[in-house]
Design an enzyme around this catalytic site. Sequence first.
Site, PDB file in Angstrom:
ATOM      1  CG  HIS A   1      -0.066   0.062   2.508  1.00 54.53           C
ATOM      2  ND1 HIS A   1       0.413  -1.076   3.126  1.00 54.53           N
ATOM      3  CD2 HIS A   1       0.416   1.108   3.219  1.00 54.53           C
ATOM      4  CE1 HIS A   1       1.130  -0.730   4.169  1.00 54.53           C
ATOM      5  NE2 HIS A   1       1.157   0.596   4.259  1.00 54.53           N
TER       6      HIS A   1
ATOM      7  CG  HIS B   1       6.917   5.552   0.723  1.00 55.62           C
ATOM      8  ND1 HIS B   1       6.493   6.589   1.524  1.00 55.62           N
ATOM      9  CD2 HIS B   1       6.962   4.448   1.517  1.00 55.62           C
ATOM     10  CE1 HIS B   1       6.304   6.139   2.753  1.00 55.62           C
ATOM     11  NE2 HIS B   1       6.580   4.840   2.774  1.00 55.62           N
TER      12      HIS B   1
HETATM   13  P1  2AM Z   1       4.887   3.223   5.364  1.00 53.82           P
HETATM   14  O1  2AM Z   1       3.774   4.048   4.848  1.00 53.82           O
HETATM   15  O2  2AM Z   1       6.227   3.811   5.140  1.00 53.82           O
HETATM   16  O3  2AM Z   1       4.869   1.817   4.878  1.00 53.82           O
HETATM   17  C1  2AM Z   1       1.321   1.053   9.323  1.00 53.82           C
HETATM   18  O4  2AM Z   1       2.365   1.146  10.213  1.00 53.82           O
HETATM   19  C2  2AM Z   1       1.589   1.885   8.097  1.00 53.82           C
HETATM   20  O5  2AM Z   1       1.575   3.269   8.416  1.00 53.82           O
HETATM   21  C3  2AM Z   1       2.917   1.593   7.459  1.00 53.82           C
HETATM   22  O6  2AM Z   1       2.671   1.453   6.110  1.00 53.82           O
HETATM   23  C4  2AM Z   1       3.786   2.779   7.832  1.00 53.82           C
HETATM   24  O7  2AM Z   1       4.791   3.192   6.973  1.00 53.82           O
HETATM   25  C5  2AM Z   1       2.793   3.866   8.073  1.00 53.82           C
HETATM   26  N1  2AM Z   1       3.224   4.693   9.203  1.00 53.82           N
HETATM   27  C6  2AM Z   1       3.496   4.284  10.464  1.00 53.82           C
HETATM   28  N2  2AM Z   1       3.801   5.336  11.247  1.00 53.82           N
HETATM   29  C7  2AM Z   1       3.713   6.446  10.469  1.00 53.82           C
HETATM   30  C8  2AM Z   1       3.900   7.837  10.697  1.00 53.82           C
HETATM   31  N3  2AM Z   1       4.246   8.310  11.883  1.00 53.82           N
HETATM   32  N4  2AM Z   1       3.754   8.671   9.645  1.00 53.82           N
HETATM   33  C9  2AM Z   1       3.411   8.219   8.442  1.00 53.82           C
HETATM   34  N5  2AM Z   1       3.211   6.913   8.162  1.00 53.82           N
HETATM   35  C10 2AM Z   1       3.361   6.028   9.158  1.00 53.82           C
END
Ligand code: 2AM
Length: 224
Positions: free
Chosen positions: A71, A155
């Site tokens: 995702h 991303h």
């Molecule tokens: P990602 O988008 O880089 O993959 C669940 O943890 C999802 O939320 C993951 O896909 C993660 O990173 C994203 N995520 C977790 N913490 C976050 C944050 N503080 N800010 C933005 N995205 C976050």
Amino acid sequence: QSFRAYIIPYFFGWFLLRRSAREMRENAEDFLNQLSNSEVFLKEFVSYVECQSKEKFDLQEYFQKRPRVLHCTTKFCNYGKDPGCEAYAESEAVEDSYSKAFTLNVVALFVTPRTVGARVLLNKHQEVLWPKGQERDEGEDSTEKADLPFGSRAHITLACAPGVKAVQTGLDLLQILKLIEEGKQPTFQVDLQKGQLCCYGEGQCILNLTKPIEVKTIFSGFYP
Ligand code: 2AM
């Protein structure tokens, strides 16, 4: 106390449909295989990773931690604990787009000693779902630095090193884009099948794809 008829998800994002997820995983696999065959890449990369035997270092094994559902996160909410979630969840853009189909454009693949990801270039219809403030430079003297362009952080996390959380992928992408914006020249480049890999030191490399990859997605919330 106001009444809310819905539950704020863990996060909102675009979720890849099965066929696109399979294609993306194949691209990631291919990317890592090609990097494994590049001596110049490996020589530098290995010096920035923590592993027992540098001689036996295996990139595919190192990046074993891969997300179950591919995702592109738009808004991380942590079930409402993160600031600004309610406003985002209630926004017109989210209401209009929920459960609708979107085709995302993957324009680059990148790797660092911590993460592997795919850079997504948002179009104007997709940008309305992108929250403000995601491109903020959280470095020490961030007040003096301008943010990267809106949407730069978009991303898809493809893999993480052991002990690394997925949130790192977006930060790694921002760091690479910042180096490029500051005019840093690649320390070395490698020609790969799908484009040129540009490396900016400390094992941070980005492959700008000569042909972008289109991925089919659905915009939705994630409730594990
Ligand atoms: P990602 O988008 O880089 O993959 C669940 O943890 C999802 O939320 C993951 O896909 C993660 O990173 C994203 N995520 C977790 N913490 C976050 C944050 N503080 N800010 C933005 N995205 C976050």
